[in-house]
Design a protein around this motif. Sequence first.
Motif, mmCIF file in Angstrom:
data_model
loop_
_atom_site.group_PDB
_atom_site.id
_atom_site.type_symbol
_atom_site.label_atom_id
_atom_site.label_comp_id
_atom_site.label_asym_id
_atom_site.label_seq_id
_atom_site.Cartn_x
_atom_site.Cartn_y
_atom_site.Cartn_z
ATOM 1 N N PRO A 135 23.390 33.211 -4.868
ATOM 2 C CA PRO A 135 22.321 32.309 -4.388
ATOM 3 C C PRO A 135 21.034 32.918 -5.054
ATOM 4 C CG PRO A 135 22.977 34.078 -2.669
ATOM 5 C CD PRO A 135 24.138 33.983 -3.836
ATOM 6 N N TYR A 136 20.540 34.105 -4.992
ATOM 7 C CA TYR A 136 19.513 34.591 -5.578
ATOM 8 C C TYR A 136 19.108 34.078 -7.047
ATOM 9 C CZ TYR A 136 15.986 37.953 -7.920
ATOM 10 O OH TYR A 136 15.076 38.548 -8.370
ATOM 11 N N SER A 137 20.406 34.333 -7.791
ATOM 12 C CA SER A 137 20.337 33.967 -9.535
ATOM 13 C C SER A 137 19.980 32.577 -9.552
ATOM 14 C CB SER A 137 21.488 34.405 -10.164
ATOM 15 O OG SER A 137 21.734 35.636 -9.843
ATOM 16 N N SER A 138 20.646 31.585 -8.756
ATOM 17 C CA SER A 138 20.386 30.261 -8.701
ATOM 18 C C SER A 138 19.112 29.734 -8.359
ATOM 19 C CB SER A 138 21.332 29.558 -7.620
ATOM 20 O OG SER A 138 22.501 29.692 -7.869
ATOM 21 N N TYR A 139 18.230 30.522 -7.313
ATOM 22 C CA TYR A 139 16.792 30.329 -7.281
ATOM 23 C C TYR A 139 16.092 30.912 -8.370
ATOM 24 C CZ TYR A 139 12.427 30.334 -4.884
ATOM 25 O OH TYR A 139 11.231 30.289 -4.477
ATOM 26 N N GLY A 140 16.503 31.815 -8.800
ATOM 27 C CA GLY A 140 15.676 32.455 -10.296
ATOM 28 C C GLY A 140 15.714 31.227 -11.263
ATOM 29 N N ARG A 141 16.905 30.813 -11.407
ATOM 30 C CA ARG A 141 17.011 29.604 -12.542
ATOM 31 C C ARG A 141 16.247 28.493 -12.243
ATOM 32 N NH1 ARG A 141 22.364 31.970 -12.460
ATOM 33 N NH2 ARG A 141 22.903 30.048 -11.101
ATOM 34 N N VAL A 185 21.626 23.370 -16.043
ATOM 35 C CA VAL A 185 22.313 24.074 -14.922
ATOM 36 C C VAL A 185 21.273 24.366 -13.666
ATOM 37 C CG1 VAL A 185 23.393 26.527 -14.331
ATOM 38 C CG2 VAL A 185 23.628 25.365 -16.659
ATOM 39 N N ALA A 186 20.360 24.507 -13.943
ATOM 40 C CA ALA A 186 19.431 24.823 -12.842
ATOM 41 C C ALA A 186 19.214 23.374 -12.072
ATOM 42 C CB ALA A 186 17.756 25.337 -13.290
ATOM 43 N N GLY A 187 18.983 22.326 -12.677
ATOM 44 C CA GLY A 187 18.604 21.124 -12.255
ATOM 45 C C GLY A 187 20.228 20.408 -11.267
ATOM 46 N N ILE A 188 21.283 20.899 -11.924
ATOM 47 C CA ILE A 188 22.518 20.647 -11.127
ATOM 48 C C ILE A 188 22.523 21.249 -9.767
ATOM 49 C CG2 ILE A 188 24.969 20.608 -11.068
ATOM 50 C CD1 ILE A 188 24.969 20.014 -14.207
ATOM 51 N N SER A 189 22.089 22.713 -9.881
ATOM 52 C CA SER A 189 22.033 23.579 -8.688
ATOM 53 C C SER A 189 21.086 23.038 -7.782
ATOM 54 C CB SER A 189 21.613 24.935 -8.938
ATOM 55 O OG SER A 189 22.719 25.367 -10.149
ATOM 56 N N ALA A 190 19.888 22.702 -8.137
ATOM 57 C CA ALA A 190 18.845 21.999 -7.307
ATOM 58 C C ALA A 190 19.257 20.676 -6.764
ATOM 59 C CB ALA A 190 17.552 21.894 -8.076
#
Length: 523
Positions: A135-141, A185-190
């Motif tokens: 979770p923390y890494s996803s937020y960072g990206r 990757v960040a856009g898909i996660s968001a």
Amino acid sequence: MLRKIRILLAIIFLIGITSLFLDFSGTVQPWLGWMAKLQFLPSVLALNVISIVVVLGLTLAMGRLYCSVICPLGVMQDFFAWIGKWRIFRKNKKTKAANKYSHSKPKTWLRLGVLGLMVVMILAGFNAGVMLLAPYSSYGRIVTSALQPVYIGINNMLATWAENAESYAFYQVEPHNTPTLLCIVAGISALVLLVLAFRNGRTYCNTICPVGTVLGYVSKYSWLKMRVDESKCIKCGLCMKNCKTSCINVQKGEAVTMDYTRCVDCGNCENVCPKGAISFSKVKSKKSEVESPKTEENMTRRSFIGVVGLAAAAAVNAQEKTTDGGFAAIEDKQIPKRKTPLTPPGSISARNLQRKCTSCQLCISNCPNGVLRPNTSLEGFLQPVMEYEKGYCRPECTRCSQVCPAGAILPITVEEKTAIQIGHAVWVKKNCIPLRDGKTCGNCASKCPSGAIQMVPIDKSYKMNEEGKWVDAEGKPVNEREILRIPIVNTEICIGCGACENLCPARPFSAIYVEGHEVHREV
């Protein structure tokens, strides 16, 4: 009051952690760096005992406040859920904005399955998968790819105005290299988080996030919990409709039940209860004990095994940890093809970095020299690699080692860094200006901080006499500036900082570049 305090603390943590990713001056890190070190999964990977004890102790005392306050991805989900409650986004605009959620059965098989998958990936060293679930890494990206370019753009605009006003309040900053793959990757996660939170609140936290699963089962035994006094409860269902974790079940004629493995102590239920029947306390109701559904009881042993498995994976993973003006036309530098990628000083080896790094992008965001950028290859996916076309790794800078929360880059001092060899310089004869253009140079040798590069004459008849002056074969003095010389590299003392590669005036490829080492060593 509980809800207001939680929201205030959550906003402080969100702003603090976000500022760590946006900070390019290094002024925020000394004050708020502990917020990153407190993130649970990076702490486990780094075997940061203090942070692990603090998070688990907080969970045993007060439930999943970590997910509700400390985790930036959790707080971001609350923000998305809050947007979903706006009247313009609801089909039935006459209903109250608060009446949005409903109870759902726990998807235990999915939660434990994702946790088990995380343990297997950590043991196998498959961090490309770990970083997608962290979770923390996803937020960072998300912050690095979406907010950082905007932040730097605003800073540079202010710097231009300040320069025109003869002020030094701001200074220009080179935008970081943000690969398209990282943005995807960040856009898909968001997008996934937005859809899930917009519709159902904390769905990601309670069905996918492995950290939420671990802390959820620990919180079943917390000292303070949200408890219901059945003597006051009128079964109105407002608590259930406002529970963003869908963990409250209200049925007429039956006791209200709460799934404490999913409750994040947000205080929404306590805030909307018209009779004051819900409180955050350690005292159980005399008439009814509010507890998790029976379907969860049989999973306790399996969840405990999952927690132990995650810790064991981190322990196995930690076994490798040790204590320890140019002559050419102006063109953009091209990145050379390296046989071995360069990893930051303090990472010990490429393998150590791959096993522990969660690709949170914090080191890349904080690199003041523009050296670190995300790896776009499958091996070490989105983890930091070093390239020198925009700058070089200055010996006095240890920023990346100070900000890493996962132990992938260990903290080092300036003295230690100057003795760490991450690679060695390689001379490319065909690109060298004295040979190619017949002009004197020597940039690589004059800028080398470790003195690993020396310039020798192409014409071997030139020698230096006892007085330290250059003479020809007949002993006649020669103007040093007219002697064409080429570099030789002492690979034993070269530390691989990249000053030679970056400052070489040859274009588009440097006449000297740094080849990485799989395992770093001391010189």
